[in-house]
Design a protein around this motif. Structure first.
Motif, PDB file in Angstrom:
ATOM      1  N   UNK A 146       0.973  -1.340   0.057  1.00 20.44           N
ATOM      2  CA  UNK A 146      -0.086   0.121  -0.140  1.00 20.44           C
ATOM      3  C   UNK A 146       0.797   1.293  -0.114  1.00 20.44           C
ATOM      4  N   UNK A 147       1.974   1.243   0.954  1.00 19.25           N
ATOM      5  CA  UNK A 147       2.808   2.497   0.694  1.00 19.25           C
ATOM      6  C   UNK A 147       3.425   2.711  -0.636  1.00 19.25           C
ATOM      7  N   UNK A 148       3.892   1.548  -1.329  1.00 17.14           N
ATOM      8  CA  UNK A 148       4.292   1.516  -2.720  1.00 17.14           C
ATOM      9  C   UNK A 148       3.203   2.057  -3.640  1.00 17.14           C
ATOM     10  N   UNK A 149       2.219   1.526  -3.607  1.00 18.06           N
ATOM     11  CA  UNK A 149       0.790   1.863  -4.275  1.00 18.06           C
ATOM     12  C   UNK A 149       0.729   3.611  -4.147  1.00 18.06           C
ATOM     13  N   UNK A 150       0.693   4.032  -2.972  1.00 14.11           N
ATOM     14  CA  UNK A 150       0.506   5.213  -2.795  1.00 14.11           C
ATOM     15  C   UNK A 150       1.615   6.211  -3.608  1.00 14.11           C
ATOM     16  N   UNK A 151       2.899   5.947  -3.172  1.00 16.54           N
ATOM     17  CA  UNK A 151       3.878   6.754  -3.542  1.00 16.54           C
ATOM     18  C   UNK A 151       4.000   6.429  -5.144  1.00 16.54           C
ATOM     19  N   UNK A 152       3.658   5.445  -5.725  1.00 19.06           N
ATOM     20  CA  UNK A 152       3.503   5.234  -7.204  1.00 19.06           C
ATOM     21  C   UNK A 152       2.646   6.223  -7.784  1.00 19.06           C
ATOM     22  N   UNK A 153       1.130   6.376  -7.069  1.00 18.04           N
ATOM     23  CA  UNK A 153       0.297   7.057  -7.469  1.00 18.04           C
ATOM     24  C   UNK A 153       0.739   8.747  -7.382  1.00 18.04           C
ATOM     25  N   UNK A 154       1.470   9.024  -6.654  1.00 16.49           N
ATOM     26  CA  UNK A 154       2.165  10.209  -6.402  1.00 16.49           C
ATOM     27  C   UNK A 154       3.331  10.550  -7.498  1.00 16.49           C
ATOM     28  N   UNK A 155       3.689   9.467  -7.991  1.00 18.03           N
ATOM     29  CA  UNK A 155       4.982   9.516  -8.830  1.00 18.03           C
ATOM     30  C   UNK A 155       6.144   9.864  -8.115  1.00 18.03           C
ATOM     31  N   UNK A 156       6.220   9.271  -6.766  1.00 18.77           N
ATOM     32  CA  UNK A 156       7.314   9.242  -5.921  1.00 18.77           C
ATOM     33  C   UNK A 156       8.156   8.024  -5.927  1.00 18.77           C
ATOM     34  N   UNK A 157       9.262   7.764  -5.680  1.00 16.30           N
ATOM     35  CA  UNK A 157      10.081   6.676  -5.551  1.00 16.30           C
ATOM     36  C   UNK A 157       9.713   5.715  -4.040  1.00 16.30           C
ATOM     37  N   UNK A 158       9.800   4.549  -4.493  1.00 10.66           N
ATOM     38  CA  UNK A 158       9.639   3.670  -2.966  1.00 10.66           C
ATOM     39  C   UNK A 158      10.964   2.830  -2.889  1.00 10.66           C
ATOM     40  N   UNK A 159      11.944   3.494  -2.273  1.00  9.01           N
ATOM     41  CA  UNK A 159      13.409   2.866  -2.169  1.00  9.01           C
ATOM     42  C   UNK A 159      13.242   1.517  -1.216  1.00  9.01           C
ATOM     43  N   UNK A 160      13.995   0.711  -1.510  1.00 10.05           N
ATOM     44  CA  UNK A 160      14.055  -0.631  -0.745  1.00 10.05           C
ATOM     45  C   UNK A 160      15.251  -0.595   0.210  1.00 10.05           C
ATOM     46  N   UNK A 161      16.135   0.433   0.209  1.00 14.74           N
ATOM     47  CA  UNK A 161      17.058   0.592   1.374  1.00 14.74           C
ATOM     48  C   UNK A 161      17.354   2.012   1.378  1.00 14.74           C
ATOM     49  N   UNK A 162      17.731   2.773   2.516  1.00 10.17           N
ATOM     50  CA  UNK A 162      17.977   4.215   2.829  1.00 10.17           C
ATOM     51  C   UNK A 162      19.142   3.980   3.886  1.00 10.17           C
TER      52      UNK A 162
END
Length: 564
Positions: A548-564
């Motif tokens: 769901x976090x990934x879906x939201x960020x994708x909707x907003x065209x924002x990256x969802x990094x797997x490591x930070x």
């Protein structure tokens, strides 16, 4: 709403109605038509997951106190076969309902099954809707209002798309009319000043004074030299505009692409002139008796539709006004291209233009109520608590391009979408580049990265996510787990609400809360060391939150990094 929430709502509505019918049949309530009642989520979930006002709104129909009606309803209420397992009467007659474990189980199964599609719905039923946004004047660079309008407009379009509308993004290019004449005159003066000196060539009083005009004139001189110095003024201005305007538009396209914005069409105002649509639109107003001549200009009887004053359509020099072209453009949207609804994202300084444009649609025989305007309030840039107006790099007023050089695109898109369009906002340049939990986009991205890190660590120990049974998922019963799953279940409803209200800021607020709930869950509930069944269920919950976090960020065209 999601199919699961829709199903639960329908079940509950039918169950309440059935209980009222039984109460009428057995005499606990008098025979009467059952009025419409609402089912909603209480502000405080301790009072129930959902609540109804059925007893309150039935007092007049049944000639009884709401509390007595509520008792009659609950006496005949069966929750068998629904997603609810208990209820209680509260206050003067509200009935609160509590979701069963099966609802929470099915939410996780639903997210797993739908994946990237989770959150999408058919609420909009495929209706054609256009979002026109930014539409900055191509005679100069884009500013901070365009930066905010771009982020809001693009994310609004994304929300509408997810809510089931057929969405079209458009940029309206004012490449005709008075502003282009002014653009040509300004370029001409700067070009001639290169060869004759600034004192020898007077700059137009109403010209564009920006350095960008000087830069374009210099580029033109570099390519063509003094070839146009002695040319006919009309030919010179035409050559300058034809040289500079496409370059300005290309720069806009490049800046907006860097910002993550792609349009379905860059619609040129000149098309309305060349195709005869502007003339056709003015003729419609003439035929309806809504125009008159005065002092050599053509006027539109705007006062017929409630405006304070009439408007000029064609100036004395024969040039149509911006307003005339705007009427033709919006007529093109509805009458020529068949959009069911059109949304314009405008700066707050266009407030006075809203009513007259909607009225103008009525005037040309269309429905002005199908045109919606979102007004963007001012944005101030702040650094170290102080308002910033100048770019550190150029020493000039900050433009969209300057902002994107200084601030990550992810941060810009997220932060601009944290406040409703109708509210003024301060954009904190320091916060936008912070890499800690104070930065909202970092906080959300970190939640996603943390989940990926958990799953990666488990995989290193040979523990892989697997399908869980309903019994295993039902083990997720701590308050932190329930709160997180309940919030996940609300995502589709949030998208629909954001689409209804034209408020994509709901989605950033939603995902910030989601990240917060996940961090609470993670800090309270161990994943790695639990016994197999509970561990598998918690891994499933982690994956659902990440999805769901990934879906939201994708909707907003924002990256969802797997490591930070």
């Amino acid at each position: 709403m999601s199919k699961l929430v829709q199903q639960a709502t329908t079940e509950l509505r039918n169950t309440i109605r059935s209980a009222m019918e039984k109460a009428c049949a057995n005499g606990e309530l008098p025979q009467a038509d059952i009025p419409e009642f609402s089912i909603e989520v209480p502000a405080d979930r301790a009072h129930g997951d959902w609540a109804t006002n059925a007893a309150m709104v039935s007092a007049r129909a049944f000639h009884a106190a709401p509390r007595k009606i509520a008792e009659a309803i609950t006496n005949n209420l069966s929750l068998d076969g629904t997603y609810f397992d208990r209820f209680e009467i509260a206050g003067p007659g509200f009935i609160n309902f509590f979701l069963s474990k099966q609802f929470y189980v099915d939410v996780l199964k639903d997210i797993e099954a739908l994946g990237t599609e989770y959150g999408r719905s058919d609420y909009g039923q495929g209706k054609k809707i256009m979002v026109e946004f930014v539409s900055a004047n191509p005679t100069g660079p884009m500013h901070m209002g365009n930066a905010r309008g771009g982020a809001l407009g693009d994310c609004l379009a994304a929300v509408l798309d997810a809510a089931g509308y057929s969405v079209w993004r458009e940029f309206y290019v004012n490449d005709a009319g008075n502003q282009i004449e002014k653009f040509g005159n300004s370029l001409e003066a700067r070009y001639l000043q290169i060869y004759k000196g600034e004192d020898a060539v007077e700059f137009p009083e109403d010209g564009y004074h920006g350095d960008d005009i000087k830069e374009r004139a210099a580029q033109f001189a570099e390519e063509f030299g003094d070839r146009y110095v002695d040319a006919a003024p009309e030919d010179r201005r035409k050559a300058l505009v034809e040289f500079a305007l496409p370059r300005n538009i290309a720069k806009m396209k490049a800046d907006l692409a860097k910002y993550g914005i792609q349009y379905d069409e860059w619609f040129l105002e000149s098309k309305l002139h060349n195709d005869g649509e502007l003339e056709e639109t003015i003729q419609i107003l003439k035929d309806k008796g809504l125009t008159y001549d005065k002092e050599g200009a053509l006027w539109y009887r705007a006062t017929t539709f409630g405006a304070e004053k009439d408007e000029v359509l064609v100036r004395q020099n024969g040039n149509p006004t911006y307003f005339a072209a705007d009427i033709a453009y919006h007529r093109n949207k509805f009458a020529k291209r068949g959009f069911d609804r059109c949304i314009d994202v405008w700066g707050a300084d266009h407030h006075g233009h809203v009513a007259r444009m909607k009225a103008a649609m009525d005037a040309v025989g269309l429905d002005g109520s199908k045109l919606d305007i979102v007004l963007i309030q001012l944005v101030r840039l702040v650094r170290n608590g102080e308002v910033v107006r100048m770019s550190k790099r150029t020493g000039k007023a900050i433009q969209l391009a300057d902002l994107l050089d200084e601030v990550p695109v992810d941060a810009a898109r997220f932060l601009f979408n944290m406040r409703e369009a109708t509210s003024q906002m301060d954009f904190d340049l320091d916060l936008a580049v912070q890499q800690d939990a104070q930065n909202p986009v970092y906080y959300v991205q970190y939640a996603h990265a943390r989940i990926c890190s958990i799953l990666k660590a488990l995989k290193a120990e040979g523990i892989e996510p697997r399908a869980c049974t309903d019994e295993e998922l039902a083990l997720l019963n701590t308050q932190e787990e329930i709160d997180l799953i309940r919030h996940l279940s609300a995502y589709t409803d949030e998208i629909v609400a954001a689409a209804k209200d034209y408020d994509p800021a709901r989605i950033t607020r939603y995902v910030i809360t989601l990240a917060n709930l996940f961090h609470k869950f993670y800090n309270t509930c161990r994943v790695k060391d639990e016994e197999d069944h509970l561990r598998a269920a918690r891994i499933c919950l982690c994956e659902a939150a990440a999805t769901v976090i990934r879906n939201v960020l994708s909707l907003l065209k924002i990256s969802a990094p797997e490591s930070m």
